[in-house]
Design a protein around this motif. Structure first.
Motif, PDB file in Angstrom:
ATOM      1  N   MET A   2      22.677  75.535  71.919  1.00 24.13           N
ATOM      2  CA  MET A   2      22.938  76.518  71.085  1.00 24.13           C
ATOM      3  C   MET A   2      23.163  78.023  71.311  1.00 24.13           C
ATOM      4  SD  MET A   2      22.396  74.662  68.473  1.00 24.13           S
ATOM      5  CE  MET A   2      22.616  75.445  67.231  1.00 24.13           C
ATOM      6  N   GLY A  19      22.333  69.320  64.116  1.00 23.07           N
ATOM      7  CA  GLY A  19      20.901  69.455  64.629  1.00 23.07           C
ATOM      8  C   GLY A  19      20.263  70.631  64.208  1.00 23.07           C
ATOM      9  N   HIS A  20      20.939  71.803  64.190  1.00 26.38           N
ATOM     10  CA  HIS A  20      20.055  72.718  63.944  1.00 26.38           C
ATOM     11  C   HIS A  20      20.656  73.849  63.019  1.00 26.38           C
ATOM     12  CE1 HIS A  20      18.170  72.111  67.816  1.00 26.38           C
ATOM     13  NE2 HIS A  20      19.247  71.273  68.025  1.00 26.38           N
ATOM     14  N   THR A  21      20.004  74.703  62.725  1.00 25.68           N
ATOM     15  CA  THR A  21      20.012  75.911  61.687  1.00 25.68           C
ATOM     16  C   THR A  21      19.047  77.140  62.072  1.00 25.68           C
ATOM     17  OG1 THR A  21      20.625  74.373  59.893  1.00 25.68           O
ATOM     18  CG2 THR A  21      20.122  76.606  59.335  1.00 25.68           C
ATOM     19  N   LEU A  22      19.817  78.077  62.548  1.00 30.00           N
ATOM     20  CA  LEU A  22      19.131  79.239  63.245  1.00 30.00           C
ATOM     21  C   LEU A  22      19.682  80.618  62.715  1.00 30.00           C
ATOM     22  CD1 LEU A  22      19.011  78.178  67.257  1.00 30.00           C
ATOM     23  CD2 LEU A  22      16.961  77.836  65.355  1.00 30.00           C
ATOM     24  N   ARG A  57      14.626  79.755  60.627  1.00 22.25           N
ATOM     25  CA  ARG A  57      15.125  78.338  60.950  1.00 22.25           C
ATOM     26  C   ARG A  57      14.972  77.377  59.785  1.00 22.25           C
ATOM     27  NH1 ARG A  57      11.660  77.458  66.070  1.00 22.25           N
ATOM     28  NH2 ARG A  57      13.436  75.787  66.241  1.00 22.25           N
ATOM     29  N   THR A  58      15.341  76.010  59.852  1.00 19.83           N
ATOM     30  CA  THR A  58      15.065  75.165  58.821  1.00 19.83           C
ATOM     31  C   THR A  58      13.865  74.676  59.021  1.00 19.83           C
ATOM     32  OG1 THR A  58      16.035  73.183  57.776  1.00 19.83           O
ATOM     33  CG2 THR A  58      16.558  73.325  59.960  1.00 19.83           C
ATOM     34  N   ALA A 104      18.749  70.075  59.201  1.00 23.21           N
ATOM     35  CA  ALA A 104      19.691  71.037  59.319  1.00 23.21           C
ATOM     36  C   ALA A 104      20.857  71.196  58.362  1.00 23.21           C
ATOM     37  CB  ALA A 104      20.483  70.946  60.833  1.00 23.21           C
ATOM     38  N   SER A 133      14.744  68.428  73.279  1.00 18.18           N
ATOM     39  CA  SER A 133      14.470  69.815  72.519  1.00 18.18           C
ATOM     40  C   SER A 133      13.763  70.779  73.655  1.00 18.18           C
ATOM     41  CB  SER A 133      13.569  69.558  71.452  1.00 18.18           C
ATOM     42  OG  SER A 133      12.300  69.610  71.701  1.00 18.18           O
TER      43      SER A 133
END
Ligand code: KG4
Ligand code: ZN
Length: 342
Positions: free
Chosen positions: A112, A138-141, A156-157, A161, A333
């Protein structure tokens, strides 16, 4: 310094060569091999991904080295977290062997953090301080990037994501994997009609101290789409796609606007595969232009997974004097490095 970047965290085998110092860098080569095979299964199959990386990593790297020209490599940057461990291990093992054989340092880089640096490769003004919205599979930041290496995690989620929500909704609508571009196309061709989904985690009475002020959640939206699909006929899939995308984009724009206002930033940087979504980028620009806030988004090639962004983030880490030991490992992770607390 000339850095070789290697990325194998998911379903792209990628290598890149980058020259530079500080924010003055030039990309010499970038090769991305997308593993098309996962389309058959409607999602990434980890074991197949690892095997495909194993076959591809040497030729992909050799192509990137050849494209870049003869100058020697000074260091290797490789994604070592987060991602599919078996997939990451292929890149990490190869990078360590390459670095050992050439007698150059290797640096493990957080995937990320790579996405954070991607936009700066194309837009020299996309440098800190800025608000970053990273939206991938895979991510939401949502981050306040005070400086490279100093990241304040705002939100974040809580579940899916943003890209995962696109992919799952695409499946519900009978569209192929990966679903993001298909949902975007269908949404663009339709109005939402009788469908309107609630904006997740968005209420007027939220205040900055609330844990859901910046956080997002997309699993409820996905269930709402499922119920709508069940109650509708096939001709209404377009309006459902549009209503889903409207809801998701509204939520992301509003949360980003809160961050821009509270942190007094004048730049927004988007990253990750969902940043390919032209409707999202346009909505961000429409919201921020009147406020004099610039929105930067990478091209599709650099928004999705690629080794150029990993080489760029690796260059930063190397310039900080960081090196990884040869027992560098891969992790499914791991928090993004450089987090500062409120
Ligand atoms: O960053 P990325 O390449 O891989 C991860 O690190 O996860 O992001 C892939 C995600 C997928 O979920 C894909 O559906 C989504 O990005 N995506 C899009 C679009 N293009 C790719 N989502 C919405 N609209 C798009 N145009
Ligand atoms: Zn990614």
């Amino acid at each position: 310094m000339r850095v070789l970047g290697i990325e194998t965290s998911c379903d792209e085998t990628s290598a890149a060569v980058l020259d530079g110092a500080g924010d003055d860098v030039s990309l010499r080569s970038l090769v991305i091999l997308s593993q098309d095979v996962h389309r058959i299964f409607g999602g990434v199959v980890p074991e197949i991904a690892s095997r495909a990386h194993l076959t591809a990593v040497v030729p992909v790297t050799e192509r990137a080295l050849a494209d870049a020209g003869a100058a020697p490599i000074d260091a290797v940057a490789v994604t070592n977290a987060p991602g599919l461990v078996g997939a990451l291990l292929v890149g990490v093992s190869y990078a360590k062997a390459f670095a050992y054989a050439r007698g150059v340092p290797v640096i493990g880089v957080h995937h990320m953090e790579g996405h954070l640096f991607a936009t700066a490769l194309e837009h020299p003004a996309a440098v800190p301080p800025f608000i970053a919205l990273l939206v991938s599979g895979g991510h939401t930041l949502l981050l306040d990037v005070e400086a490279w290496g100093r990241y304040r995690l705002l939100g974040r989620t809580r579940d899916d994501a943003a890209g995962e929500a696109f992919d799952k909704v695409a499946k519900l609508l009978g569209l192929p994997y990966p679903g993001g571009p298909h949902v975007e196309r269908l949404a663009a061709a339709n109005e939402s009609g009788r469908f309107r989904f609630a904006r997740p985690m968005l209420r007027r009475d939220q205040s900055p101290g609330d844990s859901d002020f910046y956080d997002v959640s997309f699993s409820g939206l996905k269930t709402a789409v499922l119920n709508a699909v069940k109650s509708a006929d096939d001709a209404e899939r377009g309006p459902i796609a549009r209503a889903f995308q409207d809801s998701l984009i509204d939520t992301l724009v509003e949360k980003t606007a809160r961050a821009v206002a509270r942190r007094h930033r004048s730049r927004v940087v988007l990253g990750g595969g969902v940043a390919c979504n032209a409707t999202l980028v346009a909505a961000m620009r429409e919201r921020f232009a009147p406020r004099g806030v610039e929105v930067f988004a990478p091209s599709a090639r650099l928004a999705t997974d690629n080794a150029a962004m990993m080489a760029r983030a690796g260059l930063f880490r190397l310039e900080q004097g960081e090196r990884s030991p040869l027992d560098l490992n891969a992790f499914a992770s791991q928090p993004i490095p450089g987090l500062v607390s409120a």
